[in-house]
Design an enzyme around this catalytic site. Sequence first.
Site, PDB file in Angstrom:
ATOM      1  CB  ALA A 111      -0.871  -0.012   1.249  1.00 62.28           C
ATOM      2  N   GLY A 154       0.668  -5.098   0.764  1.00 59.43           N
ATOM      3  CA  GLY A 154      -0.470  -5.166  -0.152  1.00 59.43           C
ATOM      4  C   GLY A 154      -0.097  -5.784  -1.496  1.00 59.43           C
ATOM      5  CD  GLU A 157      -2.250  -7.769   2.485  1.00 59.53           C
ATOM      6  OE1 GLU A 157      -2.139  -6.595   2.083  1.00 59.53           O
ATOM      7  OE2 GLU A 157      -2.676  -8.052   3.615  1.00 59.53           O
ATOM      8  CD  GLU A 177       1.545  -5.689   5.522  1.00 52.71           C
ATOM      9  OE1 GLU A 177       2.378  -6.566   5.853  1.00 52.71           O
ATOM     10  OE2 GLU A 177       0.803  -5.810   4.531  1.00 52.71           O
TER      11      GLU A 177
HETATM   12  N1  CAA Z   1       4.604   3.277  -0.419  1.00 58.37           N
HETATM   13  C1  CAA Z   1       5.004   4.450  -0.913  1.00 58.37           C
HETATM   14  N2  CAA Z   1       6.188   4.623  -1.519  1.00 58.37           N
HETATM   15  C2  CAA Z   1       7.003   3.570  -1.592  1.00 58.37           C
HETATM   16  C3  CAA Z   1       6.654   2.307  -1.099  1.00 58.37           C
HETATM   17  C4  CAA Z   1       5.378   2.172  -0.487  1.00 58.37           C
HETATM   18  N3  CAA Z   1       4.914   1.012  -0.025  1.00 58.37           N
HETATM   19  N4  CAA Z   1       7.677   1.449  -1.322  1.00 58.37           N
HETATM   20  C5  CAA Z   1       8.630   2.136  -1.956  1.00 58.37           C
HETATM   21  N5  CAA Z   1       8.229   3.436  -2.123  1.00 58.37           N
HETATM   22  C6  CAA Z   1       8.951   4.506  -2.777  1.00 58.37           C
HETATM   23  C7  CAA Z   1      10.056   5.052  -1.883  1.00 58.37           C
HETATM   24  O1  CAA Z   1       9.540   5.995  -0.962  1.00 58.37           O
HETATM   25  C8  CAA Z   1      10.969   5.678  -2.905  1.00 58.37           C
HETATM   26  O2  CAA Z   1      10.422   6.905  -3.305  1.00 58.37           O
HETATM   27  P1  CAA Z   1      11.352   8.237  -3.377  1.00 58.37           P
HETATM   28  O3  CAA Z   1      12.344   7.927  -4.461  1.00 58.37           O
HETATM   29  O4  CAA Z   1      10.384   9.318  -3.741  1.00 58.37           O
HETATM   30  O5  CAA Z   1      11.986   8.361  -2.053  1.00 58.37           O
HETATM   31  C9  CAA Z   1      10.857   4.733  -4.102  1.00 58.37           C
HETATM   32  O6  CAA Z   1       9.639   4.024  -3.920  1.00 58.37           O
HETATM   33  C10 CAA Z   1      11.977   3.720  -4.173  1.00 58.37           C
HETATM   34  O7  CAA Z   1      12.041   3.047  -2.936  1.00 58.37           O
HETATM   35  P2  CAA Z   1      13.403   2.823  -2.112  1.00 58.37           P
HETATM   36  O8  CAA Z   1      14.339   3.968  -2.341  1.00 58.37           O
HETATM   37  O9  CAA Z   1      13.044   2.513  -0.695  1.00 58.37           O
HETATM   38  O10 CAA Z   1      13.979   1.537  -2.864  1.00 58.37           O
HETATM   39  P3  CAA Z   1      14.953   0.422  -2.267  1.00 58.37           P
HETATM   40  O11 CAA Z   1      15.375  -0.409  -3.430  1.00 58.37           O
HETATM   41  O12 CAA Z   1      16.002   1.015  -1.440  1.00 58.37           O
HETATM   42  O13 CAA Z   1      14.016  -0.468  -1.278  1.00 58.37           O
HETATM   43  C11 CAA Z   1      12.012  -1.682  -0.668  1.00 58.37           C
HETATM   44  C12 CAA Z   1      12.964  -1.228  -1.795  1.00 58.37           C
HETATM   45  C13 CAA Z   1      12.721  -2.680   0.236  1.00 58.37           C
HETATM   46  C14 CAA Z   1      10.811  -2.329  -1.319  1.00 58.37           C
HETATM   47  C15 CAA Z   1      11.581  -0.443   0.156  1.00 58.37           C
HETATM   48  O14 CAA Z   1      11.119   0.564  -0.718  1.00 58.37           O
HETATM   49  C16 CAA Z   1      10.479  -0.715   1.154  1.00 58.37           C
HETATM   50  O15 CAA Z   1      10.727  -1.268   2.203  1.00 58.37           O
HETATM   51  N6  CAA Z   1       9.232  -0.295   0.818  1.00 58.37           N
HETATM   52  C17 CAA Z   1       8.105  -0.432   1.742  1.00 58.37           C
HETATM   53  C18 CAA Z   1       7.578  -1.852   1.823  1.00 58.37           C
HETATM   54  C19 CAA Z   1       6.430  -1.929   2.811  1.00 58.37           C
HETATM   55  O16 CAA Z   1       6.579  -1.652   3.998  1.00 58.37           O
HETATM   56  N7  CAA Z   1       5.245  -2.347   2.330  1.00 58.37           N
HETATM   57  C20 CAA Z   1       4.040  -2.482   3.140  1.00 58.37           C
HETATM   58  C21 CAA Z   1       3.163  -1.289   3.001  1.00 58.37           C
HETATM   59  S1  CAA Z   1       1.798  -1.276   4.106  1.00 58.37           S
HETATM   60  C22 CAA Z   1       0.621  -2.297   3.400  1.00 58.37           C
HETATM   61  O17 CAA Z   1       0.818  -2.818   2.318  1.00 58.37           O
HETATM   62  C23 CAA Z   1      -0.636  -2.463   4.200  1.00 58.37           C
HETATM   63  C24 CAA Z   1      -1.605  -3.459   3.656  1.00 58.37           C
HETATM   64  O18 CAA Z   1      -1.719  -4.572   4.126  1.00 58.37           O
HETATM   65  C25 CAA Z   1      -2.500  -3.121   2.553  1.00 58.37           C
END
Ligand code: CAA
Length: 303
Positions: A111, A154, A157, A177
């Site tokens: 998400a 998400g 999922e 999450e």
């Molecule tokens: N939401 C919003 N933006 C996100 C994102 C997310 N879930 N995941 C990545 N991005 C964005 C980053 O903010 C970044 O944007 P900027 O360049 O503007 O800063 C861009 O995508 C690239 O990401 P990274 O620089 O972090 O890339 P990386 O290669 O270093 O890392 C990653 C990759 C490990 C996937 C890391 O981005 C990460 O941990 N992302 C979040 C994953 C996460 O926690 N997902 C769960 C979300 S909550 C959910 O999904 C609830 C549900 O059940 C529905």
Amino acid sequence: MANIARLLTKRAQDQLNVVYPLQVITRLNSSCKYLTEHIPISNKSWEFIKTEVTGEKKNVAVITLNRPKALNALRNGLMKELSTALKAYGKDANISAIVLTGSEKAFAAGADIKEMAPNTYSQCIQGNFLNDWTEVARTQKPIIAAVNGYALGGGCELAMMCDIIYAGDKAKFGQPEIALGTIPGAGGTQRLTRVVGKSKAMEMCLTGNMINAQEAEKVGLVSKVIPADQLLAEAVKLGEKIGTHSNLIVQLCKEAVNTAFETTLEEGLKYERRFNHATFSTIDCKEGVKAFIEKRPAKFINE
Ligand code: CAA
């Protein structure tokens, strides 16, 4: 068609600046509305996804999540477009299967954390947060997730809402999450547990640790691991193979398999048997059996 609609819209707008009889403007506006509503789904211009119809028989739809810079983080607008495309392909009699994919780096990283940051408990309850995400699971046609890169939160999922998951060899799956101080909300604790069992699901949900494609295959989360650059082609081939069968019977079969996740074994077996009986009332079953006996390919008509 989209260009014609745009041209007519512009002409109607230009005409509003000139003084034209009301009937002319009304007629032009209704032509625009008709054209906009009848633009084939694959010609629509989307903001967050891409769509195309492919395969030798042009019967496999491919929906590509298209926010590469944000690793396909799933924001509301994207999920709305995805639902619209799925509904349209669901109704399209020429489409036998749908492939859902992302970019090489990410199927979807979850998400959109930035969009979800201002959420409050009362807003989530009253807006039924995440409820609209389930269109994928409601689609009657088979959906294949072709997962390259990250499928997290998400994103994982979403892949699990699909019927079959093919993974690229660099894919990574996880429910991180917990690290954000929240828990999965679109099936992570439920679908994952049914697929991989309690111990693995608990480990993934409580630690947020990712598993790679090979491990995902080992625990039954994905049905095949494929070199990343061949993933989409293989997923489309799978869709084409499904498309050689009767769409009608495929739909019944999908519903029967899904019932296994929703009821007891006894109820599920009863449901399956009744569906099996029902197939004998279809033209396609008669044709399939006849074709086998006559040693020729079957010609299904989806009836
Ligand atoms: N939401 C919003 N933006 C996100 C994102 C997310 N879930 N995941 C990545 N991005 C964005 C980053 O903010 C970044 O944007 P900027 O360049 O503007 O800063 C861009 O995508 C690239 O990401 P990274 O620089 O972090 O890339 P990386 O290669 O270093 O890392 C990653 C990759 C490990 C996937 C890391 O981005 C990460 O941990 N992302 C979040 C994953 C996460 O926690 N997902 C769960 C979300 S909550 C959910 O999904 C609830 C549900 O059940 C529905």
